[in-house]
Design a protein around this motif. Structure first.
Motif, short mmCIF file in Angstrom:
data_model
loop_
_atom_site.label_atom_id
_atom_site.label_comp_id
_atom_site.label_asym_id
_atom_site.label_seq_id
_atom_site.Cartn_x
_atom_site.Cartn_y
_atom_site.Cartn_z
N PRO A 1 38.38 19.93 -35.74
CA PRO A 1 39.15 19.52 -37.08
C PRO A 1 38.34 19.42 -38.15
CG PRO A 1 39.18 17.83 -35.32
CD PRO A 1 38.58 19.14 -34.64
N SER A 2 37.12 19.10 -38.16
CA SER A 2 36.31 18.93 -39.54
C SER A 2 36.09 20.13 -40.26
CB SER A 2 34.87 18.01 -39.15
OG SER A 2 34.18 19.09 -38.59
N ILE A 3 36.51 21.24 -39.76
CA ILE A 3 36.31 22.27 -40.42
C ILE A 3 37.43 22.73 -41.41
CG2 ILE A 3 36.14 25.10 -40.17
CD1 ILE A 3 35.05 24.56 -37.05
N PRO A 4 37.35 22.92 -42.71
CA PRO A 4 38.15 23.05 -43.70
C PRO A 4 39.10 24.25 -43.04
CG PRO A 4 35.89 22.93 -44.72
CD PRO A 4 35.83 22.99 -43.23
N ASP A 5 40.43 23.94 -43.67
CA ASP A 5 41.51 25.00 -43.08
C ASP A 5 40.88 26.58 -43.41
OD1 ASP A 5 42.97 23.07 -42.39
OD2 ASP A 5 44.25 22.70 -43.72
N PRO A 6 40.64 26.68 -44.74
CA PRO A 6 40.31 28.16 -45.06
C PRO A 6 39.28 28.87 -44.40
CG PRO A 6 40.28 26.98 -47.29
CD PRO A 6 40.47 25.97 -45.81
N ALA B 1 29.10 25.68 -36.69
CA ALA B 1 29.58 25.06 -37.92
C ALA B 1 29.36 23.74 -38.12
CB ALA B 1 30.69 25.80 -38.60
N PRO B 2 29.93 22.86 -36.94
CA PRO B 2 30.11 21.63 -37.01
C PRO B 2 28.76 21.12 -36.57
CG PRO B 2 31.97 22.28 -35.79
CD PRO B 2 31.17 23.55 -35.95
N LEU B 3 28.02 21.93 -35.91
CA LEU B 3 26.68 21.34 -35.60
C LEU B 3 25.60 21.78 -36.77
CD1 LEU B 3 26.33 22.73 -32.05
CD2 LEU B 3 27.00 20.36 -32.82
N SER B 4 25.86 22.10 -37.92
CA SER B 4 25.15 22.56 -39.02
C SER B 4 25.41 21.52 -40.17
CB SER B 4 25.18 24.02 -39.46
OG SER B 4 24.84 24.81 -38.12
N GLN B 5 25.93 20.56 -40.11
CA GLN B 5 26.50 20.12 -41.05
C GLN B 5 25.47 19.03 -41.88
OE1 GLN B 5 29.09 20.77 -43.09
NE2 GLN B 5 28.59 22.35 -41.22
N PHE B 6 24.32 18.90 -41.11
CA PHE B 6 23.09 18.10 -41.53
C PHE B 6 22.74 18.73 -42.72
CE2 PHE B 6 21.55 21.79 -39.03
CZ PHE B 6 20.49 22.22 -39.53
N LEU C 1 25.01 27.65 -47.58
CA LEU C 1 26.00 28.14 -48.33
C LEU C 1 27.18 27.02 -47.86
CD1 LEU C 1 27.44 30.42 -49.84
CD2 LEU C 1 28.17 31.46 -47.70
N PHE C 2 27.86 26.45 -49.17
CA PHE C 2 28.85 25.39 -48.86
C PHE C 2 30.22 26.01 -49.47
CE2 PHE C 2 24.65 23.18 -49.47
CZ PHE C 2 24.49 22.56 -48.26
N MET C 3 31.12 25.15 -48.87
CA MET C 3 32.36 25.15 -49.17
C MET C 3 32.93 23.65 -49.70
SD MET C 3 36.12 25.85 -47.31
CE MET C 3 35.94 27.73 -47.30
N LEU D 1 24.70 16.02 -52.29
CA LEU D 1 25.68 16.82 -51.53
C LEU D 1 26.50 15.66 -50.85
CD1 LEU D 1 23.44 19.37 -50.17
CD2 LEU D 1 25.33 19.74 -51.73
N GLY D 2 26.59 15.76 -49.66
CA GLY D 2 27.68 14.75 -48.90
C GLY D 2 28.48 15.51 -47.87
N GLN D 3 28.68 15.03 -46.72
CA GLN D 3 29.59 15.81 -45.84
C GLN D 3 31.07 15.51 -46.36
OE1 GLN D 3 29.02 15.38 -41.64
NE2 GLN D 3 26.72 15.57 -42.07
N ASP D 4 31.31 14.45 -46.88
CA ASP D 4 32.71 14.30 -47.29
C ASP D 4 33.35 15.04 -48.40
OD1 ASP D 4 32.91 11.92 -45.80
OD2 ASP D 4 32.30 10.44 -47.38
N GLU D 5 32.31 15.68 -49.30
CA GLU D 5 32.48 16.56 -50.49
C GLU D 5 32.16 18.15 -49.92
OE1 GLU D 5 31.87 17.09 -55.06
OE2 GLU D 5 31.41 15.53 -54.35
N TRP D 6 31.19 18.32 -49.19
CA TRP D 6 30.82 19.56 -48.82
C TRP D 6 30.61 19.97 -47.65
CZ3 TRP D 6 30.31 22.42 -53.28
CH2 TRP D 6 30.17 21.70 -54.36
N TYR D 7 31.02 21.21 -47.17
CA TYR D 7 30.97 21.86 -45.61
C TYR D 7 30.02 23.07 -45.61
CZ TYR D 7 32.41 22.55 -40.96
OH TYR D 7 32.33 22.71 -39.67
#
Length: 176
Positions: free
Chosen positions: A43-48, A72-77, A105-107, A89-95
């Motif tokens: 569920p942490s993966i953005p909808d798009p 993808a979820p394991l690469s959020q470092f 590459l970020f969304m 950056l920061g996981q709250d704003e970037w994926y």
């Protein structure tokens, strides 16, 4: 939702790769995530990006890699700001959805735009240059994976196997 144009290109590339051993060795366009064995997308993966993963579960498009549903979820470092980095950056704003060459590459979560670090000859974490490459994931994929932007952000020439795939798909018009 993944556009019909993009879904068609992904399917065409997937079908084309086995026709050339170099293309198939250096690229991968997997089928979409199906959620088999009771698994679902994190569920942490953005909808798009979830929508994309249902069409193609990641992918290796030459020098552009999109992470699959497991990675993808394991690469959020990558989304954490390294010490001394000029770009916060920061996981709250970037994926982090993948990599271009060796750069993440970020969304952007707020608006689903796609951002990256252009190659300026420095390690991405030390680069002050962080650019919006597309307003959405479909636009990024059409312009930079399947379009003329591929050579601009990767530095690839026409001998690159993904460049050859793009040419075979009729997506390299106007490039030299």
């Amino acid at each position: 939702m993944t556009s019909t144009e993009l879904a068609t290109l992904l399917a065409a590339a997937r079908d084309l790769l086995p026709q050339n051993m170099d293309w198939e060795m250096m690229n991968q366009v997997p089928k979409g995530f199906s959620g088999g064995f009771g698994k679902s997308l994190d569920p942490s993966i953005p909808d798009p990006y979830q929508d994309y993963l249902k069409t193609a579960n990641g992918g290796i498009f030459g020098r552009i890699v999109l992470f699959d549903a497991k990675s993808a979820p394991l690469s959020q470092f990558y989304a954490e700001t390294p010490p001394g980095a000029p770009v916060p950056l920061g996981q709250d704003e970037w994926y982090c959805i993948g990599k271009v060459n060796e750069d993440p590459l970020f969304m952007r979560r707020a608006d689903q735009s796609v951002w990256g670090f252009p190659d300026r000859g420095v390690v991405w974490s030390q680069s002050p240059d962080f650019e919006q490459w597309s307003k959405d994931l479909d636009g990024f994929l059409l312009e930079y994976v399947f379009g003329p932007g591929y050579a601009r952000i990767t530095g690839a020439d026409d001998t690159d196997p993904w460049s050859q795939v793009r040419r075979e798909l009729g997506r390299a018009a106007g490039e030299s």
